[in-house]
Design an enzyme around this catalytic site. Structure first.
Site, PDB file in Angstrom:
ATOM      1  N   GLU A   6       0.860  -1.186   0.000  1.00  0.00           N
ATOM      2  CA  GLU A   6       0.000   0.000   0.000  1.00  0.00           C
ATOM      3  C   GLU A   6       0.894   1.233   0.000  1.00  0.00           C
ATOM      4  OE1 GLU A   6      -2.929   0.409   3.028  1.00  0.00           O
ATOM      5  OE2 GLU A   6      -4.092  -1.331   2.395  1.00  0.00           O
TER       6      GLU A   6
ATOM      7  N   ASP B  46      -5.102   8.922   9.402  1.00  0.00           N
ATOM      8  CA  ASP B  46      -3.781   8.369   9.664  1.00  0.00           C
ATOM      9  C   ASP B  46      -3.237   8.903  10.983  1.00  0.00           C
ATOM     10  OD1 ASP B  46      -3.240   6.838   7.175  1.00  0.00           O
ATOM     11  OD2 ASP B  46      -3.526   8.791   6.252  1.00  0.00           O
TER      12      ASP B  46
END
Length: 259
Positions: free
Chosen positions: A49, A60
């Site tokens: 990824e 995140d």
């Protein structure tokens, strides 16, 4: 069968958990990023990824946010990322997925983004800020180029909601192990087994669990019937690379994940 699903099922057929490292493009520097991707691939990553750096990565945690900030400061752009991947697409054995935010795709142009991503060997996208109800057009655009839109589900996702995702999803399912930003908490929430159990009931696709800042002992400690099909890891890998150590060395430590 979608290529990303096949990558994970191939690992399962070998009796092991598939490995899905996450690294933002351009981190810790453009040159070292290229080396890290090649190293991860050479050491057996099943899917890589690659993060599209964004100024406000709300899903995140601190490690990925800092990595994005540094990548943006070095001039990394979505077009540059895809150009970089296109030059290496035929050399990589791992499947490729992009993780980013809708604003970057809108700025690029969804049709152009999908075409260029496919040309670069990308077959999956994780877009945290696109809810299911607003994903149809993007899903269709990406799907026309063989790119799966990978859903994120977590402990606050009901089984009914998971089934709605299951009706339109291919590739695999990205299961978030904690509430809040990924990688912002240590350890695995005690709710994870319950989340995995609900996801198993809703999806026929492989489940990839985000282990955040975890270590290889965490999945091994889980009940065998609840272990995910794949392990996604980012923050610990980013800290390892930022300390000057090789990405391949980190990946080798995770290759003990056998069922």
């Amino acid at each position: 069968m979608h290529i990303l699903e096949q990558k994970i099922r191939n690992a399962r057929a070998e009796g092991r958990m598939a490995l899905v490292p996450f690294i933002p493009a351009g981190f810790p520097s453009p040159g070292r990023f290229r080396a890290a991707v090649e190293d991860l691939d050479a050491h057996g990553a099943d899917i890589i990824e690659i993060g599209i750096p964004f100024s406000d990565p709300v899903a995140d945690g601190p490690a990925a946010e800092e990595a994005c900030r540094r990548a943006l400061a070095s001039g990394v752009t979505p077009r540059g990322i895809l150009k970089e991947l296109r030059a290496r697409a035929e050399k990589l054995q791992a499947g490729l997925a992009l993780r980013g935010y809708m604003n970057s795709i809108l700025q690029y142009g969804p049709e152009n983004f999908a075409k260029d991503a496919a040309d670069a060997g990308v077959t999956g996208c994780v877009i945290p800020d696109v809810p299911l109800e607003e994903s149809g057009e993007l899903r269709g655009t990406l799907g026309a180029w063989g790119i799966a839109l990978i859903p994120l589900v977590g402990q606050n996702t009901t089984e009914e909601r998971m089934r709605e995702y299951a009706a339109v999803t291919e590739g695999f399912v990205h299961v978030v192990s904690v509430m809040g930003a990924a990688g912002a908490h240590e350890g695995i929430s005690p709710q994870v087994p319950h989340t995995l159990r609900r996801a198993r009931a809703a999806f026929s696709l492989p489940l990839a669990l985000d282990f955040g800042p975890g270590n290889p002992e965490q999945p091994q400690a889980m009940p065998e019937d609840l272990r995910p099909d794949a392990a996604v890891f980012g923050p610990a890998l980013l800290r390892h690379i930022d300390a000057g150590r090789s990405a391949g060395e980190f990946l080798d430590a995770w290759r003990c994940l056998y069922f």
